[in-house]
Design a protein around this motif. Sequence first.
Motif, PDB file in Angstrom:
ATOM      1  N   ASN A 172     -12.818   3.762 -36.440  1.00  0.00           N
ATOM      2  CA  ASN A 172     -12.667   5.153 -35.997  1.00  0.00           C
ATOM      3  C   ASN A 172     -13.533   6.159 -36.742  1.00  0.00           C
ATOM      4  O   ASN A 172     -14.283   6.852 -36.034  1.00  0.00           O
ATOM      5  CB  ASN A 172     -11.175   5.580 -36.104  1.00  0.00           C
ATOM      6  CG  ASN A 172     -10.957   6.917 -35.437  1.00  0.00           C
ATOM      7  OD1 ASN A 172     -11.565   7.920 -35.766  1.00  0.00           O
ATOM      8  ND2 ASN A 172     -10.121   6.952 -34.409  1.00  0.00           N
ATOM      9  N   ASN A 173     -13.473   6.414 -38.037  1.00  0.00           N
ATOM     10  CA  ASN A 173     -12.807   5.757 -39.124  1.00  0.00           C
ATOM     11  C   ASN A 173     -11.744   6.631 -39.796  1.00  0.00           C
ATOM     12  O   ASN A 173     -11.481   6.471 -40.981  1.00  0.00           O
ATOM     13  CB  ASN A 173     -13.796   5.344 -40.210  1.00  0.00           C
ATOM     14  CG  ASN A 173     -14.760   4.275 -39.735  1.00  0.00           C
ATOM     15  OD1 ASN A 173     -14.606   3.661 -38.689  1.00  0.00           O
ATOM     16  ND2 ASN A 173     -15.786   4.056 -40.510  1.00  0.00           N
ATOM     17  N   ASN A 174     -11.153   7.567 -39.071  1.00  0.00           N
ATOM     18  CA  ASN A 174     -10.048   8.298 -39.666  1.00  0.00           C
ATOM     19  C   ASN A 174      -8.847   8.227 -38.721  1.00  0.00           C
ATOM     20  O   ASN A 174      -8.913   7.616 -37.651  1.00  0.00           O
ATOM     21  CB  ASN A 174     -10.459   9.748 -39.979  1.00  0.00           C
ATOM     22  CG  ASN A 174     -10.974  10.468 -38.758  1.00  0.00           C
ATOM     23  OD1 ASN A 174     -10.389  10.345 -37.678  1.00  0.00           O
ATOM     24  ND2 ASN A 174     -12.074  11.197 -38.890  1.00  0.00           N
ATOM     25  N   GLU A 218     -19.323  17.693 -36.865  1.00  0.00           N
ATOM     26  CA  GLU A 218     -18.719  17.151 -35.654  1.00  0.00           C
ATOM     27  C   GLU A 218     -19.802  16.619 -34.709  1.00  0.00           C
ATOM     28  O   GLU A 218     -19.610  15.592 -34.053  1.00  0.00           O
ATOM     29  CB  GLU A 218     -17.916  18.271 -34.989  1.00  0.00           C
ATOM     30  CG  GLU A 218     -16.936  17.799 -33.978  1.00  0.00           C
ATOM     31  CD  GLU A 218     -16.006  18.946 -33.584  1.00  0.00           C
ATOM     32  OE1 GLU A 218     -15.111  19.282 -34.360  1.00  0.00           O
ATOM     33  OE2 GLU A 218     -16.213  19.516 -32.504  1.00  0.00           O
ATOM     34  N   TYR A 220     -18.476   8.641 -40.261  1.00  0.00           N
ATOM     35  CA  TYR A 220     -17.402   8.296 -39.337  1.00  0.00           C
ATOM     36  C   TYR A 220     -16.038   8.883 -39.686  1.00  0.00           C
ATOM     37  O   TYR A 220     -15.180   8.982 -38.812  1.00  0.00           O
ATOM     38  CB  TYR A 220     -17.256   6.774 -39.246  1.00  0.00           C
ATOM     39  CG  TYR A 220     -18.441   6.057 -38.649  1.00  0.00           C
ATOM     40  CD1 TYR A 220     -18.820   6.285 -37.328  1.00  0.00           C
ATOM     41  CD2 TYR A 220     -19.184   5.140 -39.390  1.00  0.00           C
ATOM     42  CE1 TYR A 220     -19.899   5.621 -36.780  1.00  0.00           C
ATOM     43  CE2 TYR A 220     -20.263   4.465 -38.839  1.00  0.00           C
ATOM     44  CZ  TYR A 220     -20.618   4.711 -37.535  1.00  0.00           C
ATOM     45  OH  TYR A 220     -21.690   4.055 -36.979  1.00  0.00           O
ATOM     46  N   SER A 232     -14.406   2.052 -43.301  1.00  0.00           N
ATOM     47  CA  SER A 232     -15.799   2.080 -43.783  1.00  0.00           C
ATOM     48  C   SER A 232     -16.113   0.917 -44.733  1.00  0.00           C
ATOM     49  O   SER A 232     -16.973   0.995 -45.591  1.00  0.00           O
ATOM     50  CB  SER A 232     -16.120   3.419 -44.454  1.00  0.00           C
ATOM     51  OG  SER A 232     -16.088   4.453 -43.477  1.00  0.00           O
ATOM     52  N   LYS A 262     -16.927   3.885 -30.566  1.00  0.00           N
ATOM     53  CA  LYS A 262     -17.534   3.280 -31.758  1.00  0.00           C
ATOM     54  C   LYS A 262     -17.783   1.795 -31.563  1.00  0.00           C
ATOM     55  O   LYS A 262     -18.803   1.269 -32.003  1.00  0.00           O
ATOM     56  CB  LYS A 262     -16.629   3.516 -32.970  1.00  0.00           C
ATOM     57  CG  LYS A 262     -17.184   2.939 -34.260  1.00  0.00           C
ATOM     58  CD  LYS A 262     -16.597   3.623 -35.471  1.00  0.00           C
ATOM     59  CE  LYS A 262     -17.215   3.090 -36.742  1.00  0.00           C
ATOM     60  NZ  LYS A 262     -16.635   1.801 -37.139  1.00  0.00           N
ATOM     61  N   ASP A 274     -19.039  -1.393 -41.393  1.00  0.00           N
ATOM     62  CA  ASP A 274     -19.381  -0.733 -40.135  1.00  0.00           C
ATOM     63  C   ASP A 274     -20.728  -1.189 -39.609  1.00  0.00           C
ATOM     64  O   ASP A 274     -21.465  -1.889 -40.282  1.00  0.00           O
ATOM     65  CB  ASP A 274     -19.395   0.782 -40.346  1.00  0.00           C
ATOM     66  CG  ASP A 274     -17.996   1.351 -40.249  1.00  0.00           C
ATOM     67  OD1 ASP A 274     -17.265   0.936 -39.336  1.00  0.00           O
ATOM     68  OD2 ASP A 274     -17.632   2.181 -41.101  1.00  0.00           O
ATOM     69  N   LEU A 304     -12.353  14.642 -28.480  1.00  0.00           N
ATOM     70  CA  LEU A 304     -13.175  13.647 -27.767  1.00  0.00           C
ATOM     71  C   LEU A 304     -12.712  13.501 -26.322  1.00  0.00           C
ATOM     72  O   LEU A 304     -13.534  13.459 -25.398  1.00  0.00           O
ATOM     73  CB  LEU A 304     -13.095  12.288 -28.475  1.00  0.00           C
ATOM     74  CG  LEU A 304     -13.869  12.145 -29.778  1.00  0.00           C
ATOM     75  CD1 LEU A 304     -13.520  10.823 -30.459  1.00  0.00           C
ATOM     76  CD2 LEU A 304     -15.375  12.212 -29.521  1.00  0.00           C
ATOM     77  N   HIS A 323     -20.838  13.294 -35.935  1.00  0.00           N
ATOM     78  CA  HIS A 323     -19.836  12.291 -35.592  1.00  0.00           C
ATOM     79  C   HIS A 323     -19.983  11.889 -34.117  1.00  0.00           C
ATOM     80  O   HIS A 323     -19.951  10.705 -33.763  1.00  0.00           O
ATOM     81  CB  HIS A 323     -18.442  12.857 -35.888  1.00  0.00           C
ATOM     82  CG  HIS A 323     -17.383  11.817 -35.971  1.00  0.00           C
ATOM     83  ND1 HIS A 323     -16.065  12.111 -36.131  1.00  0.00           N
ATOM     84  CD2 HIS A 323     -17.448  10.476 -35.909  1.00  0.00           C
ATOM     85  CE1 HIS A 323     -15.361  10.990 -36.142  1.00  0.00           C
ATOM     86  NE2 HIS A 323     -16.180   9.983 -36.011  1.00  0.00           N
ATOM     87  N   LEU A 324     -20.145  12.903 -33.254  1.00  0.00           N
ATOM     88  CA  LEU A 324     -20.356  12.607 -31.830  1.00  0.00           C
ATOM     89  C   LEU A 324     -21.609  11.749 -31.630  1.00  0.00           C
ATOM     90  O   LEU A 324     -21.594  10.781 -30.878  1.00  0.00           O
ATOM     91  CB  LEU A 324     -20.491  13.903 -31.029  1.00  0.00           C
ATOM     92  CG  LEU A 324     -19.204  14.691 -30.791  1.00  0.00           C
ATOM     93  CD1 LEU A 324     -19.513  16.056 -30.186  1.00  0.00           C
ATOM     94  CD2 LEU A 324     -18.254  13.914 -29.876  1.00  0.00           C
TER      95      LEU A 324
END
Lengths: 427, 427
Positions: A299-301, B306, B380, A70, A271, A73, A310, B309-310
Motif C-alpha cells: 500500500n504501504n500505509n 500526493e 509509498y 516497505s 500498486k 517493494d 484514490l 504517490h499517485l
Amino acid sequence: MTKTLLKNIALYRNHIVEEGKNLVITDDRITAFPATADGDYDVVIDGKGMLATPGFVNTHNHIAMTAFRSYADDMRLMDWLEKKIWPAEAKLDGDIVYAQARLGIAEMLRCGTTSFADMYFFMDDVARAVEETGIRAALSRGLTGITPNAQAALQENKDLFRTWHRRGDGRITVMFGPHAPYTCPTAYMRQVVAAAGELGAEIHMHLSETKGEVETVRKEYGKSPIAWADDLGVFDCGCLAAHCVWVDDDDIDILAAKHVRVAHNPGSNLKLASGVAPVPKLLEKGVIVGLGTDGASSNNNLDIMEEMHLAALIHKADTFDPLVIPAEKAVHLLTEGGAKALGYSDIGKLEVGWKADITLIDREGLHWYPKNDTLSLLAYAANSFDVDTVFVNGKLLLQNKEFTTLDIEKIKYEAERSKEKMLSSLS
Amino acid sequence: MTKTLLKNIALYRNHIVEEGKNLVITDDRITAFPATADGDYDVVIDGKGMLATPGFVNTHNHIAMTAFRSYADDMRLMDWLEKKIWPAEAKLDGDIVYAQARLGIAEMLRCGTTSFADMYFFMDDVARAVEETGIRAALSRGLTGITPNAQAALQENKDLFRTWHRRGDGRITVMFGPHAPYTCPTAYMRQVVAAAGELGAEIHMHLSETKGEVETVRKEYGKSPIAWADDLGVFDCGCLAAHCVWVDDDDIDILAAKHVRVAHNPGSNLKLASGVAPVPKLLEKGVIVGLGTDGASSNNNLDIMEEMHLAALIHKADTFDPLVIPAEKAVHLLTEGGAKALGYSDIGKLEVGWKADITLIDREGLHWYPKNDTLSLLAYAANSFDVDTVFVNGKLLLQNKEFTTLDIEKIKYEAERSKEKMLSSLS
C-alpha cells in the motif's frame, strides 16, 4: 453512565453537512442532538467548527503485515512472495503479530478509522490487540487448503469464533477467512462453508483480484470465481469479498442478488498492477462497497482517507466520466458503505441509538481554505492528519491528534524490536 | 555570510539514502558535507534522523485558483467552465489573486515544495507574493488568442519578463504562457514564439491534455498538438509542456528530440477524467518529467507528495506492470526531475555548489515503522505532514512543521475575505 457532549460541531448526516450542531454520547451510543449546549455532562468537548463524521471503516487488511511495510517493494508478485514474504512469514510468531497489530491499529486510529476487517494468522494475538486498544474489528483466520496446516487452520478459525465473537464489549466479530479460490480447492471450501454455517459466521475472502486468478479458475472450474463461490454457498453465509477487480456483468448480478459486500482496495490494486475494480457499475447495481487498505506491504500505509481520495479519482479516469464517484459518494464509501460491508447494522451513521463510532476532522489546515464545499474538501483536499478526535464505542481514543490511552513510543519500539527479531531469525 | 549546519541527517543523494550525515549551507548554496559536526556555524539544526531531500518541485499550477478549491466539483468540464469558473474568474482582481497566491504558496511550502511553475493572470501580484514569501517560481501569463485581450495579455507577459525575470535574489524566472492549442490559433502562436525568442524566454503550455483536444487539433491542422507546436518553433524556445496525456510514439520521439520537459499532473488528469499519461514510456525515451498538482480547483490540494504517490501507483495498473515507476523513480520525479523540468541547472540535487533548496522529512510517524527501506517508505507510505523543515535559496521558511516567517492566520483570513469578495460581486 457517562454522558459526553460534542458541541459546536459540523455534522455529516443524510449526505449533507450542517454547521453548529451538538451531539450527545451516552456510554457507547449516540443519544441526542440537542439544540443547545446547556445541560449536565460528564465530559464536554468543544468541536470548534470541526466536522463530525461516522468513524471510518477499513474493510480489508492483513494488519500484522506492517512488519513488511516497505520491506520488499517493486518486485514481481511471485518473486516477492517466494523470495521475501513467505520465508519471512514463516518466522512470525504471536509476539511479533501482536506488536505489529498494535502498530497497525494505532496507525488506523490516527487516520480516523474506528473499525477494520482483518485476515491473517496468530489471530488470537490480533484479537488481544483489538480488545486492549479499543478499536472495533471483524477478524478472520486466513485459510488455505493447499498447505499442510489446512485442517489445523480451519480448527483455529472455529476456535477464534468461539473465543472471540462478540467479545470486547461487542467490538469484536469473527468471520471465516478462506484466502482465495486458487488456494482453497472446492472440497476444502465445502468444509469452510459448512463450518461457517454451523456457527452462523460470515465469510471474508479474496475474490477476482487479478486477471490471472480469473483465468485459472475458469480453466479449472469452467466458471468465474464469483460463480464458483456462489455455487459453493459462500454468499449464503454472508460474505465480504475483497477486491472484485475482474468481475463481469454476470458476476455483478450475482454480487447484487446475493448481497455480497465488496472491499474495494484501490491503492493495493494499483500498486500490485491488478487493475481498477468496476466500482461505479457495482454501485449502480446496488452492491454494497466499502474501502480497504489491504496490508501495509502492498500500500504501504493504513491510511483509509487516502483510499477514499484514490476511489474519488481513479474511477473518473477509468470510465472517462468526471461525474462518477462524486464527493458525497466517496465519503459514503468511507463511512456507511464500509460499516455495511462489515455487516454492522447500527454503525456507520450519526443517528440516535447508533453506536458512537465518531471521527472529528479539523478544518483549519491551509488546504481547507477558502471555505467552499465541505464534503468536496473532505473527499478531494483533506488528508488523514486532519483527523483530530476519535471515539470508538463511545470511548475517546484520540484527542487533539494525540492518543489518550496508547503509549505510541512503546508501540513503535515494539514494532521495530519484533521486526528485527523476525529478520534476525531469517539470516 | 551565514553558515548553517544540518547535523545528524539522512541524506538522499545519487538515488540512495545515507544515514548520519552533516550538510553545510553558506548563504544560498550547499557548501560542504563534513564528516563531523564540529566547527563554527551561525545556526545549527539537529536533524535527529530526519531525511534531507532536494526541495520538491511543483511543475504546473494556477496558484490563484485556490479561490475555486471545492467551489464547483463533480461537474462536466463545459458546465464547470461556463457556469462557474469563467463568471467567477471575471471577478478576480490583483487583490484577490495576491491573497490566493499567498495561500497557495504557504500550502506548497507546508508540503515541502520549494519551487513551482505557474500560469495565470494578475501575475504581477503572484510575483509579488513569490518575492515576499521566499519560494522559487517560474511564472507565466496565461495567454489565449481567441479572447479580446489577446494582444494586451501578450504585452503583459513581455512586461512580466522585463520586470520580474531573475528578480527576488534570482528566485523568479518568467516564461511565456500560451494556454493551449485550442485557445491559441497558429497566427497568435507565431507572435508568442517570436516574443519569447526575442527575450530569450521559455514557454509553458498545456499540450495534449485530453483526447478531445487532440481530435480537434488533428481535424484543424492535420497533425497532433505536439507536431503542431514543434512546427511552430515552440520547442526551440525551451518548453515546459503540461499534461501530455494523449501523446503517441511519434509525439514522444519529438518530445525527446526537442528536450521538451513534461509536467505530469496525475491527480488532475484523473479528476477531470482526462486519462493517464504514458509516463513510463516518456521516461524510457529520455524525456524529462516532473510532477504537478495543476490548480487547486482540479485536484483539490497543492500537495505534491500526493502526486508522487499517485505517480508511483497509477502507472503500474495502467501498464499492468508492477515494476514501472519504482520508489526511487517516483522520488526522482518529485525532486530532480521537477527541477530539470523548470529549467534549473543547479537545483534538484544535494551537491556542493548547488542551491540550498532542501526539504527535511520527519520519519517518526507511525507509518514510518518498522524501519525498512527509506525510499520506499517515502514514495509509498509517507504523507506531506511528515515535512518538518524547508529551506529555499538557503533561507529557513519552515521548522518543526511551523512557518518561520509567514503569518498563517492572516493568510487564511485574507484567502477567505478575498474569496467572499469575489463571490459577492457575482451575485
